[in-house]
Design a protein around this motif. Sequence first.
Motif, short mmCIF file in Angstrom:
data_model
loop_
_atom_site.label_atom_id
_atom_site.label_comp_id
_atom_site.label_asym_id
_atom_site.label_seq_id
_atom_site.Cartn_x
_atom_site.Cartn_y
_atom_site.Cartn_z
N GLY A 81 13.52 -37.64 -7.54
CA GLY A 81 13.13 -36.42 -8.11
C GLY A 81 12.58 -36.68 -9.07
O GLY A 81 11.54 -35.76 -9.65
N VAL A 99 12.55 -24.85 -5.61
CA VAL A 99 12.34 -26.12 -4.67
C VAL A 99 13.27 -25.38 -3.50
O VAL A 99 13.95 -24.68 -3.44
CB VAL A 99 13.45 -27.24 -5.16
CG1 VAL A 99 13.81 -28.12 -4.12
CG2 VAL A 99 12.71 -27.88 -6.60
N ASN A 101 14.83 -26.94 0.28
CA ASN A 101 15.57 -27.93 1.10
C ASN A 101 15.48 -27.68 2.51
O ASN A 101 15.93 -26.90 3.01
CB ASN A 101 16.78 -28.27 0.61
CG ASN A 101 17.06 -28.80 -1.02
OD1 ASN A 101 18.05 -28.58 -1.51
ND2 ASN A 101 16.09 -29.53 -1.35
N TRP A 109 17.42 -33.91 -0.04
CA TRP A 109 17.82 -33.09 -1.19
C TRP A 109 18.44 -33.66 -2.47
O TRP A 109 18.71 -33.09 -3.30
CB TRP A 109 18.78 -31.90 -0.61
CG TRP A 109 19.90 -32.39 -0.12
CD1 TRP A 109 20.37 -32.69 1.00
CD2 TRP A 109 21.32 -32.67 -0.87
NE1 TRP A 109 21.52 -33.20 1.28
CE2 TRP A 109 22.24 -33.30 0.04
CE3 TRP A 109 21.46 -32.34 -2.34
CZ2 TRP A 109 23.50 -33.23 -0.36
CZ3 TRP A 109 22.78 -32.64 -2.45
CH2 TRP A 109 23.92 -33.24 -1.75
N ASN A 112 17.06 -33.24 -5.58
CA ASN A 112 17.08 -31.98 -6.72
C ASN A 112 17.63 -32.24 -8.14
O ASN A 112 17.26 -31.59 -8.90
CB ASN A 112 18.25 -31.00 -6.02
CG ASN A 112 17.87 -30.49 -4.65
OD1 ASN A 112 16.67 -30.44 -4.30
ND2 ASN A 112 18.85 -29.88 -3.86
N LYS A 116 16.00 -30.93 -11.55
CA LYS A 116 16.99 -30.20 -12.37
C LYS A 116 16.93 -30.76 -13.92
O LYS A 116 17.20 -29.93 -14.83
CB LYS A 116 18.30 -30.07 -11.90
CG LYS A 116 18.21 -28.90 -10.68
CD LYS A 116 18.30 -27.63 -11.30
CE LYS A 116 18.73 -26.55 -10.64
NZ LYS A 116 18.59 -24.92 -11.27
N ILE A 124 16.53 -23.37 -6.33
CA ILE A 124 16.62 -24.25 -5.35
C ILE A 124 17.22 -23.30 -4.23
O ILE A 124 18.24 -22.57 -4.23
CB ILE A 124 17.76 -25.48 -5.48
CG1 ILE A 124 17.21 -26.31 -6.78
CG2 ILE A 124 17.66 -26.29 -4.23
CD1 ILE A 124 17.99 -27.47 -7.04
N THR A 160 23.74 -31.41 -6.61
CA THR A 160 23.01 -30.52 -6.99
C THR A 160 22.51 -29.62 -5.72
O THR A 160 21.59 -30.02 -5.14
CB THR A 160 21.83 -30.85 -7.71
OG1 THR A 160 22.17 -31.89 -8.92
CG2 THR A 160 20.88 -29.65 -8.47
N PRO A 162 21.76 -26.21 -3.37
CA PRO A 162 20.99 -24.93 -3.44
C PRO A 162 21.64 -23.80 -4.23
O PRO A 162 22.89 -23.70 -4.20
CB PRO A 162 20.69 -24.59 -2.21
CG PRO A 162 20.70 -25.71 -1.25
CD PRO A 162 21.60 -26.51 -1.75
#
Length: 318
Positions: A81, A99, A101, A109, A112, A116, A124, A160, A162
């Motif tokens: 990421g 973002v 996923n 994912w 993420n 972040k 997300i 992390t 959504p």
Amino acid sequence: MNVLQSYFVVCVCVFSVASPLAISADEFNWPLERITDKVYAIYGPFDLPNPENRGFRNTVVIVLTTEGVVVFDPGGSAWAGERIVERIKSLTDKQIVAVFNSHAHGDHWLGNEGVKKYYPDAMIYGHPNMKARAEGSDGKRWLDLINRVTEGKAGGKRITAPGRVVNNGDVIEVGDTNFRIYHTGQAHTDNDIFIEIVGENALFTGDVARNQFLGVMEEDASFKGNIAAIDFMLEKNFKYYIPAHGRAGGAEILKRYRAYLVTLRSIVKQLYDDEFADFEMKPQVIKALKNYQKWPGFDIRVGSHISRVYLEIEAEEF
Ligand SMILES: [Zn+2]
């Protein structure tokens, strides 16, 4: 150790040695290519997660809007990421604001976390089942698994998931660009979303279609549902289909993957009707799938695909 974990541990030993695409640990020079003026993709390798790729193995989509950058599936590790954020900085000065996923498999994912770190306010999005899985034991399992098979080089420290859920028919507006969400039920997983980049004639398919590559299908997969989802996508007749593994292209990508799924299901059904057990039918199924044997992942995945299709057909008979 559960089935999936043991699966990766076994496979990674084979692939990390044999892969011609292995990179040194500090490099992230996977191709970043234009699809349209607003849409770009970074193409990761077909390898399993290993210490060299540090968990990066998917196709990342980058969409430039007037409000900022939107990313689909920002890699399979915190490390990936962060590297994706850096690559995007070579493309635009704009920040990542959102973002998406595609589903709950960690290679799509876990990145993420890296995004972040740079952009804590980025929103997300994922399907409700994806969010629940990432926040539950599945999320922890993926985080631990990727950290282990990369020998700690994935950099992952926390889940992390959504922050917001999306479902079939939702349209998310970001600056001058709308993102239309599709979910057709159980397909590659029970939580797939496909994302239309409205106005660009482009659809991100997630793992519902892969470009000449075979990957994992878990307990929540439906091969029948996956074929139906591909038919749904083909009817929409987009110019660009962007799979979550492999390069973007036209409808031929989906038709090839669909042909694999249909051939697999029809030969397993035929042998099931002839009262073969799943382990007995494997040689004949592999023979029927001769057109697909050169696809990366075929050798290690086909056995589990046969078993899952067998169970699916058996369930349909009752
Ligand atoms: Zn997947």
